[in-house]
Design a protein around this motif. Structure first.
Motif, PDB file in Angstrom:
ATOM      1  N   VAL A 104     -60.242 -33.256 -51.074  1.00 41.28           N
ATOM      2  CA  VAL A 104     -60.156 -31.871 -51.523  1.00 41.28           C
ATOM      3  C   VAL A 104     -60.066 -31.885 -53.048  1.00 41.28           C
ATOM      4  N   VAL A 105     -61.035 -31.251 -53.676  1.00 46.97           N
ATOM      5  CA  VAL A 105     -61.057 -31.150 -55.139  1.00 46.97           C
ATOM      6  C   VAL A 105     -60.130 -30.018 -55.559  1.00 46.97           C
ATOM      7  N   LEU A 106     -59.160 -30.329 -56.401  1.00 49.59           N
ATOM      8  CA  LEU A 106     -58.260 -29.308 -56.930  1.00 49.59           C
ATOM      9  C   LEU A 106     -58.935 -28.705 -58.166  1.00 49.59           C
ATOM     10  N   ALA A 107     -59.695 -27.638 -57.962  1.00 51.79           N
ATOM     11  CA  ALA A 107     -60.535 -27.082 -59.022  1.00 51.79           C
ATOM     12  C   ALA A 107     -59.852 -25.936 -59.760  1.00 51.79           C
ATOM     13  N   VAL A 133     -63.807 -27.919 -51.980  1.00 49.06           N
ATOM     14  CA  VAL A 133     -63.506 -27.571 -53.373  1.00 49.06           C
ATOM     15  C   VAL A 133     -62.574 -26.370 -53.330  1.00 49.06           C
ATOM     16  N   LEU A 134     -61.306 -26.603 -53.658  1.00 50.64           N
ATOM     17  CA  LEU A 134     -60.290 -25.554 -53.635  1.00 50.64           C
ATOM     18  C   LEU A 134     -60.187 -24.973 -55.038  1.00 50.64           C
ATOM     19  N   ALA A 135     -60.521 -23.701 -55.186  1.00 46.56           N
ATOM     20  CA  ALA A 135     -60.650 -23.100 -56.507  1.00 46.56           C
ATOM     21  C   ALA A 135     -60.257 -21.633 -56.445  1.00 46.56           C
ATOM     22  N   ALA A 140     -51.874 -20.672 -45.611  1.00 43.51           N
ATOM     23  CA  ALA A 140     -52.904 -19.628 -45.507  1.00 43.51           C
ATOM     24  C   ALA A 140     -54.002 -19.818 -46.541  1.00 43.51           C
ATOM     25  N   GLU A 141     -53.640 -20.389 -47.693  1.00 43.05           N
ATOM     26  CA  GLU A 141     -54.617 -20.586 -48.763  1.00 43.05           C
ATOM     27  C   GLU A 141     -55.417 -21.873 -48.604  1.00 43.05           C
ATOM     28  N   ILE A 142     -54.799 -22.931 -48.064  1.00 42.91           N
ATOM     29  CA  ILE A 142     -55.483 -24.230 -48.035  1.00 42.91           C
ATOM     30  C   ILE A 142     -56.108 -24.559 -46.677  1.00 42.91           C
ATOM     31  N   ALA A 143     -55.749 -23.820 -45.639  1.00 39.01           N
ATOM     32  CA  ALA A 143     -56.239 -24.151 -44.290  1.00 39.01           C
ATOM     33  C   ALA A 143     -57.768 -24.266 -44.201  1.00 39.01           C
ATOM     34  N   GLY A 150     -62.297 -20.353 -51.915  1.00 38.20           N
ATOM     35  CA  GLY A 150     -61.780 -19.535 -53.012  1.00 38.20           C
ATOM     36  C   GLY A 150     -60.437 -18.926 -52.649  1.00 38.20           C
ATOM     37  N   SER A 151     -59.400 -19.339 -53.357  1.00 36.48           N
ATOM     38  CA  SER A 151     -58.056 -18.829 -53.078  1.00 36.48           C
ATOM     39  C   SER A 151     -57.684 -17.775 -54.114  1.00 36.48           C
ATOM     40  N   ARG A 152     -57.387 -16.597 -53.645  1.00 37.12           N
ATOM     41  CA  ARG A 152     -57.023 -15.515 -54.560  1.00 37.12           C
ATOM     42  C   ARG A 152     -55.597 -15.652 -55.078  1.00 37.12           C
ATOM     43  N   TYR A 153     -54.715 -16.251 -54.279  1.00 37.62           N
ATOM     44  CA  TYR A 153     -53.286 -16.196 -54.601  1.00 37.62           C
ATOM     45  C   TYR A 153     -52.676 -17.526 -55.041  1.00 37.62           C
ATOM     46  N   LEU A 154     -53.389 -18.629 -54.917  1.00 35.10           N
ATOM     47  CA  LEU A 154     -52.757 -19.932 -55.082  1.00 35.10           C
ATOM     48  C   LEU A 154     -52.295 -20.193 -56.513  1.00 35.10           C
TER      49      LEU A 154
END
Length: 271
Positions: free
Chosen positions: A188-191, A118-120, A171-174, A147-151
């Motif tokens: 991968v859920v695009l949250a 879950v990419l959020a 760097a964000e999705i790896a 949890g991506s701070r910058y995406l």
């Protein structure tokens, strides 16, 4: 103020990510009029303390609902809805709110490997709402929360013509890609509604093929169900839909992007 017979559908996001939902909603409801609200004054929401953001959202919607009297509201932002959805429905019971939540249930139903990510934003990742979705629908899976701070900011830069490097995105999705006992992450859920703008870049960077799950169509379908047979606004001209920002400090490329989506950018910001 909009007349009752011409009540628009209000699409709300912290920035431009909700345009992915607006695009689907227009395809499903071409006879509807839309008002897109970008809370750019408060972007990014991930930098806000929860209580302060909740207070901000309730106060902002007090003004938006009085101004536009929408037929329904689509909150095209996982962070906003998972935090404030229940409070908004309780405070404004006469308004139908269509929310955006991480698409964990369909991911759990579709996965073959049992490994989903879950990419959020960090705020969505830490929300009890998100963890409850995993417990309810994906208990049989290994669900990794990333949890991506910058995406979201990178997506805004990319869609408005900025230079976003593969290294910054990777760097964000790896962390989404997991190998375990011969199995690999397959969904991968695009949250965050910003992320689908980068989906083609993600596909090129992925070390193996995965299904990038975009919830925009499902959100639009739910809005259409909620609206049902309610009267639609009469279509008058090509620029019947408008975009409004909460700060007048809007870059020229963002205004051009909105216009490219067929939105007339309002001169005044929501206060």
């Amino acid at each position: 103020m909009a007349e009752a017979a011409e009540a628009p559908v209000l699409v709300f996001d912290s920035g431009i990510g909700g345009l992915t939902v607006l695009r689907e909603a227009r395809m499903l409801m071409p006879d509807r009029r839309f008002v897109y609200v970008a809370d750019n004054a408060a972007f990014p929401y991930g930098d806000w303390p929860e209580e302060a953001l909740l207070t901000h959202l309730l106060a902002l919607f007090e003004r938006l609902l009085a101004e536009f009297r929408p037929a329904c509201v689509i909150i095209a932002c996982n962070t906003a809805f998972t935090l404030a959805g229940s409070a908004l429905r309780a405070r404004f019971p006469a308004t139908d709110f269509v929310g955006t939540v991480p698409a964990i249930k369909p991911a759990a139903e579709r996965t073959a490997s049992g490994l989903i990510s879950v990419l959020a934003t960090p705020a969505t990742v830490k929300r009890d709402y998100t963890r409850a979705l995993i417990e309810s629908f994906a208990a049989h899976c290994h669900a990794r929360l990333v949890g991506s701070r910058y995406l979201a900011a990178l997506a805004e830069a990319y869609i408005s013509g900025g230079d976003v490097t593969d290294e910054a995105l990777w760097a964000e999705i790896a962390p989404c890609f997991v190998e375990e006992n011969g199995r690999r992450t397959d969904i991968v859920v695009l949250a965050c509604t910003h992320y689908p703008f980068l989906a083609n870049r993600f596909r090129k960077l992925a070390p193996w093929p995965v299904d990038w799950l975009n919830p925009a169509e499902a959100i639009a379908l739910q809005a259409r169900r909620v609206l049902g047979a309610r009267p639609s606004a009469a279509i008058e001209g090509a620029n019947r839909d408008i975009a409004i920002f909460t700060s007048s400090d809007v870059r020229a490329e963002i205004k051009r992007l909105m216009q490219g989506f067929g939105l007339m950018v309002a001169d005044a910001a929501v206060r």
